[in-house]
Design a protein around this motif. Structure first.
Motif, PDB file in Angstrom:
ATOM      1  N   PRO A  14       5.640  14.034  47.364  1.00 44.70           N
ATOM      2  CA  PRO A  14       4.868  14.133  47.820  1.00 44.70           C
ATOM      3  C   PRO A  14       3.364  16.016  48.006  1.00 44.70           C
ATOM      4  CG  PRO A  14       6.550  13.588  49.860  1.00 44.70           C
ATOM      5  CD  PRO A  14       6.836  13.754  48.716  1.00 44.70           C
ATOM      6  N   LYS A  15       2.680  15.086  47.128  1.00 44.84           N
ATOM      7  CA  LYS A  15       1.358  16.270  46.738  1.00 44.84           C
ATOM      8  C   LYS A  15       1.893  16.956  45.686  1.00 44.84           C
ATOM      9  CE  LYS A  15      -0.274  15.755  50.745  1.00 44.84           C
ATOM     10  NZ  LYS A  15      -1.617  14.505  51.120  1.00 44.84           N
ATOM     11  N   GLY A  16       2.449  16.128  45.126  1.00 41.22           N
ATOM     12  CA  GLY A  16       2.918  16.889  43.868  1.00 41.22           C
ATOM     13  C   GLY A  16       2.124  15.805  42.720  1.00 41.22           C
ATOM     14  N   SER A  17       2.462  16.348  41.369  1.00 39.48           N
ATOM     15  CA  SER A  17       1.136  15.947  40.521  1.00 39.48           C
ATOM     16  C   SER A  17       2.126  14.582  39.995  1.00 39.48           C
ATOM     17  CB  SER A  17       1.111  17.445  39.562  1.00 39.48           C
ATOM     18  OG  SER A  17       0.592  17.919  39.922  1.00 39.48           O
ATOM     19  N   ILE A  18       1.263  13.252  38.956  1.00 36.67           N
ATOM     20  CA  ILE A  18       1.743  12.923  38.485  1.00 36.67           C
ATOM     21  C   ILE A  18       0.820  11.858  37.516  1.00 36.67           C
ATOM     22  CG2 ILE A  18       1.591  10.718  39.842  1.00 36.67           C
ATOM     23  CD1 ILE A  18       3.856  11.035  37.998  1.00 36.67           C
ATOM     24  N   ALA A  19       0.916  11.751  35.554  1.00 35.91           N
ATOM     25  CA  ALA A  19       0.229  11.526  35.739  1.00 35.91           C
ATOM     26  C   ALA A  19       0.019  10.212  34.861  1.00 35.91           C
ATOM     27  CB  ALA A  19       0.076  12.258  33.553  1.00 35.91           C
ATOM     28  N   ILE A  20      -1.178   8.771  34.903  1.00 36.30           N
ATOM     29  CA  ILE A  20      -0.760   7.603  34.575  1.00 36.30           C
ATOM     30  C   ILE A  20      -1.613   6.972  34.297  1.00 36.30           C
ATOM     31  CG2 ILE A  20      -1.195   5.401  36.096  1.00 36.30           C
ATOM     32  CD1 ILE A  20      -0.541   6.766  38.929  1.00 36.30           C
ATOM     33  N   ASN A  21      -0.921   7.103  33.145  1.00 39.57           N
ATOM     34  CA  ASN A  21      -1.801   6.688  31.968  1.00 39.57           C
ATOM     35  C   ASN A  21      -2.714   7.990  31.055  1.00 39.57           C
ATOM     36  OD1 ASN A  21      -1.035   3.791  31.606  1.00 39.57           O
ATOM     37  ND2 ASN A  21      -2.779   2.178  32.259  1.00 39.57           N
ATOM     38  N   GLY A  22      -2.607   8.870  31.404  1.00 41.37           N
ATOM     39  CA  GLY A  22      -2.735   9.679  31.541  1.00 41.37           C
ATOM     40  C   GLY A  22      -3.743  10.446  32.224  1.00 41.37           C
ATOM     41  N   ILE A  23      -4.286   9.689  33.012  1.00 41.79           N
ATOM     42  CA  ILE A  23      -4.924  10.954  33.882  1.00 41.79           C
ATOM     43  C   ILE A  23      -3.629  11.500  34.916  1.00 41.79           C
ATOM     44  CG2 ILE A  23      -6.667   9.938  36.011  1.00 41.79           C
ATOM     45  CD1 ILE A  23      -6.453   7.279  34.417  1.00 41.79           C
ATOM     46  N   SER A  24      -4.557  13.172  35.696  1.00 42.01           N
ATOM     47  CA  SER A  24      -4.092  13.209  36.493  1.00 42.01           C
ATOM     48  C   SER A  24      -4.222  13.675  37.382  1.00 42.01           C
ATOM     49  CB  SER A  24      -4.006  15.252  36.034  1.00 42.01           C
ATOM     50  OG  SER A  24      -3.870  16.416  36.609  1.00 42.01           O
ATOM     51  N   LEU A  25      -3.178  13.053  38.205  1.00 41.61           N
ATOM     52  CA  LEU A  25      -3.689  12.749  40.077  1.00 41.61           C
ATOM     53  C   LEU A  25      -2.348  13.142  40.621  1.00 41.61           C
ATOM     54  CD1 LEU A  25      -4.381   8.635  39.193  1.00 41.61           C
ATOM     55  CD2 LEU A  25      -5.614  10.208  40.083  1.00 41.61           C
ATOM     56  N   THR A  26      -2.293  13.197  41.908  1.00 40.34           N
ATOM     57  CA  THR A  26      -1.854  13.701  43.398  1.00 40.34           C
ATOM     58  C   THR A  26      -1.057  12.462  44.093  1.00 40.34           C
ATOM     59  OG1 THR A  26      -3.148  15.869  43.211  1.00 40.34           O
ATOM     60  CG2 THR A  26      -1.596  14.947  45.203  1.00 40.34           C
ATOM     61  N   VAL A  27       0.555  13.307  43.861  1.00 44.32           N
ATOM     62  CA  VAL A  27       0.996  12.201  44.468  1.00 44.32           C
ATOM     63  C   VAL A  27       0.421  12.407  45.957  1.00 44.32           C
ATOM     64  CG1 VAL A  27       3.334  10.831  45.388  1.00 44.32           C
ATOM     65  CG2 VAL A  27       2.585  12.387  43.082  1.00 44.32           C
TER      66      VAL A  27
ATOM     67  N   ASN B 262       1.890   3.871  31.985  1.00 48.20           N
ATOM     68  CA  ASN B 262       2.915   5.110  31.242  1.00 48.20           C
ATOM     69  C   ASN B 262       2.629   6.424  32.309  1.00 48.20           C
ATOM     70  OD1 ASN B 262       3.000   3.633  28.088  1.00 48.20           O
ATOM     71  ND2 ASN B 262       0.615   4.510  28.121  1.00 48.20           N
ATOM     72  N   LEU B 263       3.977   6.852  32.558  1.00 45.58           N
ATOM     73  CA  LEU B 263       3.865   7.681  33.473  1.00 45.58           C
ATOM     74  C   LEU B 263       4.616   9.134  33.292  1.00 45.58           C
ATOM     75  CD1 LEU B 263       5.877   5.571  36.634  1.00 45.58           C
ATOM     76  CD2 LEU B 263       3.337   6.150  36.613  1.00 45.58           C
ATOM     77  N   GLU B 264       4.157  10.152  33.200  1.00 41.34           N
ATOM     78  CA  GLU B 264       4.792  11.496  32.821  1.00 41.34           C
ATOM     79  C   GLU B 264       4.429  11.777  34.386  1.00 41.34           C
ATOM     80  OE1 GLU B 264       3.519  15.648  30.741  1.00 41.34           O
ATOM     81  OE2 GLU B 264       2.511  13.737  29.692  1.00 41.34           O
ATOM     82  N   ALA B 265       6.026  12.579  34.623  1.00 41.63           N
ATOM     83  CA  ALA B 265       6.452  13.591  35.431  1.00 41.63           C
ATOM     84  C   ALA B 265       5.902  14.932  35.213  1.00 41.63           C
ATOM     85  CB  ALA B 265       7.416  12.976  35.755  1.00 41.63           C
ATOM     86  N   ASP B 266       5.299  15.924  36.284  1.00 38.85           N
ATOM     87  CA  ASP B 266       5.406  16.839  36.367  1.00 38.85           C
ATOM     88  C   ASP B 266       6.191  18.185  35.635  1.00 38.85           C
ATOM     89  OD1 ASP B 266       4.281  19.937  36.842  1.00 38.85           O
ATOM     90  OD2 ASP B 266       4.491  19.750  38.888  1.00 38.85           O
TER      91      ASP B 266
END
Length: 217
Positions: free
Chosen positions: A133-146, A180-184
């Protein structure tokens, strides 16, 4: 290195058996593009081989096609998020994104919340390990916050503001679509280091004779 702040939306299609053509007529960074530049296409780091004022071409390996959604996107002529590589001195508006996709997830739900949207995504175990929770995740290259996730991390939600929704391909997603998902990156390094520190300790008793031998007493 990227930040997950999308600068343009383009369209991807096959140019040859192993090369993609990305059309981006409204991408401002095309004016400064050079052969050999790195660019993230839906979160996948690729190398520019040829370009003109409105498009560029990149090669994709079998590994890239297997681990990402690019092959399917090219087959469909779908829209893709674009971000050129971060330059020294640029603002880091999102988080550190490498463009190395960790796994492919799927959109489970999308719901409007006031003027924003809440997306629920299912993630493979390779990514779920690093989702908090409140960590970072990239979805299709977009920086988003969980915003929230289950205990395992294989299902999580993100809140998307109107600007991000409008200026990226999130607006085109449908339930069940692969992403596409890229973890922090920092989370992955931390996990690696903690795993090593958790290894069984060797027999290294510290007592008075040991300290005397090594000049501490």
């Amino acid at each position: 290195m990227f930040t997950g702040i999308i600068q343009a939306v383009g369209q991807v299609q096959w140019h040859s058996e192993h090369q993609l053509l990305v059309t981006a007529t409204m991408a401002p960074f095309l004016k400064e593009m050079a052969i050999g530049d790195s660019i993230a296409v839906d979160g996948v780091c690729l190398t520019v081989e040829t370009f003109d004022r409105s498009s560029f071409r990149v090669s994709v390996s079998p590994e890239t096609l297997q681990r990402t959604t690019l092959g399917e996107k090219a087959q469909q002529g779908a829209a893709v998020n674009l971000e050129p590589a971060l330059r020294v001195g640029d603002k880091l508006g999102g988080h550190f994104v490498t463009g190395h996709v960790d796994g492919v997830g799927s959109l489970q739900a999308i719901a409007p919340t006031g003027e924003s949207w809440e997306l629920t995504v299912a993630a493979p175990l390779a990514v779920a390990t690093y989702i908090i929770p409140k960590g970072s995740i990239a979805i299709n290259g977009i920086s988003l916050t969980v915003a929230a996730c289950n205990e395992l991390g294989d299902e999580f939600t993100v809140a998307v503001i109107p600007h991000t929704y409008r200026e990226t391909t999130l607006q085109f997603l449908q339930i069940g679509d692969a992403v596409n998902l890229e973890a922090d990156l920092l989370g992955k390094y931390t996990h690696k280091l903690l795993g090593r520190s958790a290894a069984p300790a060797t027999d290294s008793t510290i007592d008075i004779p040991f300290l005397q031998t090594h000049g501490y007493a």
